[in-house]
Design an enzyme around this catalytic site. Structure first.
Site, PDB file in Angstrom:
ATOM      1  N   THR A 273       0.826  -1.204   0.000  1.00 57.68           N
ATOM      2  CA  THR A 273       0.000   0.000   0.000  1.00 57.68           C
ATOM      3  C   THR A 273       0.863   1.257   0.000  1.00 57.68           C
ATOM      4  OG1 THR A 273      -1.797  -1.127   1.153  1.00 57.68           O
ATOM      5  CG2 THR A 273      -1.773   1.271   1.282  1.00 57.68           C
ATOM      6  N   GLU A 310      -0.087  -6.658 -14.316  1.00 61.64           N
ATOM      7  CA  GLU A 310      -0.144  -8.006 -14.882  1.00 61.64           C
ATOM      8  C   GLU A 310      -1.030  -8.830 -13.953  1.00 61.64           C
ATOM      9  OE1 GLU A 310       0.902  -8.915 -17.669  1.00 61.64           O
ATOM     10  OE2 GLU A 310       2.542  -7.592 -18.254  1.00 61.64           O
ATOM     11  N   LEU A 311      -2.304  -8.985 -14.334  1.00 60.31           N
ATOM     12  CA  LEU A 311      -3.287  -9.569 -13.430  1.00 60.31           C
ATOM     13  C   LEU A 311      -3.763 -10.928 -13.928  1.00 60.31           C
ATOM     14  CD1 LEU A 311      -5.176  -6.206 -12.774  1.00 60.31           C
ATOM     15  CD2 LEU A 311      -3.172  -7.130 -11.584  1.00 60.31           C
TER      16      LEU A 311
END
Length: 553
Positions: A273, A310-311
């Site tokens: 995060t 890149e999922l």
């Protein structure tokens, strides 16, 4: 109860650290408290301390490992234990980064960039060449670590390290070629050029399934472009992150360059995060699930940052009536079972023309039953475990859903009765093409077989899922091939013919469309994602003509 003879043998073995040896020896001579004795036994049961895993020491790994590198090694955060998926035994421990250490690392990386950006690109390529050579020297040990910690078979682990090596070789040549064109100017006495410069700090967040290669794709290209890198690997493969960073750090230190050029902060969602929200991160490359990738994208976009995603992939192989089935069967088996179904390019949907459906299902089911399942580091093994116990539960849940939605189990469907996270590779037929489970990417070895009638139907089914990573058809019809490659064909980033959906080469741009994220890594012109472009106009005349013929006098 402690077996004195066993412990004495352990003491005599060189792989134990002095601290463990002293603690165990003391337990033999004195009556220690149960907690101290338990600590001694716990330290001795780590795989890193067993003789058959002594090669881990070659990679600089011990019982407790620093999970932060920024020119110096450290780690004051949570201690995590890495487990082997093949037996769920602990390998070793890693101390993750605190937020204070993350902040220190980013600052050191920024300082390192001031040095690195002044190094000419071909000289940067020379450093990357040395990194590739250093990886070659450790390829067997590092490949073994990938196999041990991630769970993929040994040859795949070595192959993954080879990808990093290959990208280094590619990047060396690229370091003498990157640049923009000189464009014709409409104004006399003017030059119009494109100038490409590094973005600065590239944050790289990688997934468990390719804990070396994905970092390598990003790292090698980012470095020759003049960037520095900050890596956060998957929390479940921290030893691989540490081992790779040690290899890279030795090259930088040998060349008297700041180690923070290739920094690392092991950690969880807090570190990820922070990287997504940090305006000092010029580009954030994220590899992982679509669900988390969407959150990352929103955080980066909130600050108008640059991202490379890149999922997921819900990849299909389409087999037409004229296909060479001798190519189809091994391709489908490799693409659906390889890495135990845990590649982003794994084939999850197999679409078969109605005329060949039954024959192909029978042949693939027969091949599934011949797959050699075993310890991933056994050279005869073709299929290893899932990475985590949670993945096993996802596998079982997906099979239950498929049955409820009308699917028929052809083979597999069970958790295997052996240590580790082993499940049977599974084939399911009879589901509608738009069944919810078929449209869900489950990162496990389940293959959904669909029956189609027409080309238009098959192409439409391929494109109807949200992801758009990889796709392939098997046919001998050249007209169909070019329709497949054309605007009304596959909408994926990888569009293959007569080969599987997995096994992409490093020379092409790797990535996908839609919910896969749109990012491109590795070859072709992917280097442009790691740089910023400026259009530059230079007036070398004594006049000041304006564009478009405008007069302002």
């Amino acid at each position: 109860f402690i077996n004195h003879e066993l412990i004495q043998n352990l003491l005599n073995h060189r792989v134990l650290t002095q601290n463990v040896a002293r603690l165990l020896a003391l337990s033999l001579r004195t009556k220690l408290s149960p907690s101290v004795r338990a600590a001694a036994v716990n330290m001795s049961t780590l795989l890193v301390n067993r003789p058959q895993y002594s090669w881990l020491r070659e990679l600089g790994l011990g019982e407790d490992n620093d999970g932060v590198y920024n020119g110096c090694w450290g780690g004051q955060g949570q201690v995590v234990t890495s487990y082997c998926p093949a037996n769920n035994e602990p390998i070793a421990r890693v101390r993750q980064a605190t937020m204070a250490e993350y902040e220190e690392t980013v600052q050191k990386a920024q300082d390192a960039w001031k040095v690195w950006a002044d190094v000419p690109a071909p000289k940067r390529g020379e450093i990357v060449r040395q990194i590739g050579d250093a990886l070659r020297g450790k390829i067997k040990a590092l490949g073994s670590l990938v196999s041990l910690e991630m769970g993929k078979i040994y040859v795949e682990g070595v192959g993954e390290v080879q990808e990093y090596v290959d990208v280094c070789d590619y990047a060396v040549g690229l370091s003498r070629m990157i640049g923009g064109p000189i464009l014709p100017s409409e104004r006399p006495g003017h030059a119009l050029i494109e100038q490409w410069n590094p973005v600065g700090l590239v944050g790289i967040i990688t997934a468990f399934n390719f804990p070396v290669a994905v970092y390598g794709w990003n790292n090698a290209i980012a470095l020759i472009c003049g960037n520095v890198c900050l890596w956060k690997g998957a929390p479940t493969t921290p030893l691989t992150s540490v081992a790779v960073t040690r290899i890279v750090a030795e090259v930088l230190e040998r060349n008297h360059l700041p180690g923070a050029i290739c920094s690392m902060t092991c950690g969880g969602a807090d570190i990820g995060t922070a990287m997504a929200k940090d305006e000092r991160v010029g580009l954030l490359s994220f590899t992982g699930s679509t669900q988390v990738g969407k959150q990352v994208a929103m955080m980066v976009q909130e600050r108008f940052g640059r991202q490379l995603l890149e999922l997921g992939g819900n990849n299909a192989i389409i087999v037409f009536e004229d296909a060479d089935l001798n190519l189809v069967v091994p391709s489908a088996v490799f693409a659906s079972v390889g890495t135990a179904g845990q590649r982003c390019t794994t084939t999850r949907r197999l679409m078969l023309h109605e005329s060949v459906h039954d024959d192909v299902v029978e042949r693939i089911a027969k091949a599934y039953k011949q797959i050699r399942i075993g310890d991933p580091w056994d050279p005869n093994t073709l299929y290893g475990p899932l990475h985590t116990k949670q993945a096993v539960q996802q596998y079982l849940a997906a099979i239950d859903q498929a049955k409820q939605q009308g699917g028929t189990l052809v083979c597999g469907g069970k958790v295997m009765d052996r240590p580790g996270n082993y499940v049977e590779p599974t084939i399911i037929t009879g589901l509608p093409h738009d069944a919810p489970i078929v449209h869900t990417e489950t990162f496990v070895p389940i293959l959904y077989v669909l029956k189609f009638k027409t080309e238009d139907e098959a192409f439409a089914w391929n494109n109807e899922v949200k992801q758009g990573l990889s796709s392939s058809i098997f046919t001998k019809d050249m007209g169909r091939v070019f329709r497949w490659l054309g605007p009304k064909g596959s909408d994926c980033g990888i569009v293959n013919v007569n080969i599987p959906t997995s096994g992409a080469e490093i020379g092409g741009a790797f990535g996908g469309e839609k919910h896969t994220g749109g990012g491109r890594e590795s070859g072709s012109d992917s280097w442009k994602q790691y740089m910023r472009r400026s259009t530059c106009t230079i007036n070398y005349s004594k006049d000041l003509p304006l564009a478009q013929g405008i007069k302002f006098e």
